[in-house]
Write a protein that holds these residues in place. Structure first.
Motif, short mmCIF file in Angstrom:
data_model
loop_
_atom_site.label_atom_id
_atom_site.label_comp_id
_atom_site.label_asym_id
_atom_site.label_seq_id
_atom_site.Cartn_x
_atom_site.Cartn_y
_atom_site.Cartn_z
N GLU A 102 0.82 -1.21 0.00
CA GLU A 102 0.00 0.00 0.00
C GLU A 102 0.86 1.26 0.00
OE1 GLU A 102 -2.47 -3.17 2.03
OE2 GLU A 102 -0.38 -2.53 2.07
N LEU A 307 -4.84 1.96 7.05
CA LEU A 307 -5.03 1.72 5.63
C LEU A 307 -3.74 1.24 4.96
CD1 LEU A 307 -7.19 4.85 4.73
CD2 LEU A 307 -7.97 2.47 4.82
N LEU A 310 -3.45 -3.02 4.98
CA LEU A 310 -4.54 -3.91 4.59
C LEU A 310 -4.05 -5.22 3.98
CD1 LEU A 310 -7.11 -1.34 3.14
CD2 LEU A 310 -7.11 -2.43 5.39
N SER A 311 -2.84 -5.20 3.44
CA SER A 311 -2.29 -6.42 2.83
C SER A 311 -1.52 -7.28 3.83
CB SER A 311 -1.36 -6.04 1.66
OG SER A 311 -0.22 -5.34 2.14
N TRP A 315 -4.96 -6.94 9.95
CA TRP A 315 -6.43 -6.89 9.92
C TRP A 315 -7.05 -8.21 9.47
CZ3 TRP A 315 -7.17 -3.14 12.87
CH2 TRP A 315 -6.42 -1.98 12.79
#
Length: 316
Positions: A102, A307, A310-311, A315
């Motif tokens: 990201e 954010l 996320l990869s 999360w």
């Protein structure tokens, strides 16, 4: 008020109390979180990026339209991409393949050139070690010389801690009404911790360095576990330039799992969607309120946005 550019948005982030976390854990005392993940690049590194570039332009070490190069886990690079783009400097971000995708995608969107460096032998994807960082530094040095560029040098440039000595530290003190008794931060370049400590310590605030368990190099311990998932710091470097003579009260450690659990706790209990290092900071603050700072008021920084992970397994 209409501001001339997004650079002018950097700084003066909100300070919020994590009362839901402290109540749920039965802690005696308060935790205040500085929401630096709300800045334009979604991280505290925007402060250092602006400071370094502005100082370099003012003293002539960075010439008009000259290329800027820097190694980054992604956050400093994002801040530099924003500042350089607005001020007319091409920017090259050099980062390890171990960092989350990201971050690279965001920097590309901000017109940065991205150079990805393969990880050192034996390194784990998603975990950037000191050996990985050394390879990134070698490549950044090569590109700087090849292109006659300006090296932003977040690990050595005085503009990094200066941004926090004149920004983060005073903001926390003023916003808390001078009530904080302690401050702790996960050490990457050491700029935030050292800079804030130089302002806060003379006011009686005890400042603590946070490191990964098994990689407590700043604490003077032998490094047994250099690999950990807390991106952006904990590189097991015992001689960080910014930390020399910084007024540090003590050294704390957290595990990768503690950082992960507390980042999730921030999201679920406080609505703060932050990253691994913010979770590490919360874990350390909880340690302090259960120990030497029981009954006190601990300030921490929400270093970057969730954010950007996320990869990763943060999360899952």
């Amino acid at each position: 008020m209409i501001l001339p550019s997004v650079i002018d948005v950097i700084g003066n982030t909100p300070l919020v109390e994590l009362s839901r976390v402290t109540r749920s854990l039965g802690l005696e005392g308060r935790i205040l979180a500085k929401l630096d993940y709300l800045m334009p690049g979604f991280s505290k590194k925007d402060r250092a990026a602006r400071s370094i570039i502005e100082i370099a332009r003012a003293n002539g070490s960075l010439l008009p339209e000259q290329t800027v190069v820097e190694l980054t886990s992604g956050n400093m690079g994002t801040g530099l991409a924003i500042v350089c783009g607005i001020l007319g400097h091409p920017f090259v971000a050099v980062m390890s393949a171990g960092n989350s995708v990201e971050r690279a995608r965001m920097m590309r969107a901000l017109a940065a050139e991205i150079v990805i460096v393969p990880q050192a032998s034996g390194s784990k994807p998603g975990e950037v070690s000191g050996a990985d960082l050394a390879l990134v530094d070698q490549e950044a040095t090569r590109i700087t010389l090849e292109r006659d560029a300006f090296r932003a040098d977040q690990f050595g440039h005085a503009g990094n801690p200066a941004a926090h000595e004149t920004g983060t530290g005073p903001e926390i003190w003023d916003q808390s009404g001078g009530e904080i008794t302690a401050f702790c931060d996960f050490a990457g370049s050491g700029g935030t911790l050292a800079g804030a400590a130089r302002f806060l310590s003379p006011l009686g605030v005890r400042c603590y360095a946070v490191e990964p368990q098994g990689a407590r190099a700043l604490a003077g311990e032998a490094v047994s576990t250099p690999d950990h998932p807390i991106q952006g710091g904990g590189y097991a470097m015992n001689d960080l330039v910014h930390m020399r003579d910084a007024p540090i009260a003590d050294y704390l450690s957290v595990t990768g799992e503690e950082a992960r659990e507390n980042a999730r706790l921030l999201a679920s209990r406080e609505g703060i969607f932050a990253g691994y290092s913010a979770g590490a900071n919360l874990a350390a603050a909880i340690q302090l309120l259960r120990g030497p700072e029981r009954g006190g008021c601990v300030a921490i920084v929400m270093c970057d946005s969730g954010l950007k992970y996320l990869s990763t397994d943060l999360w899952e």
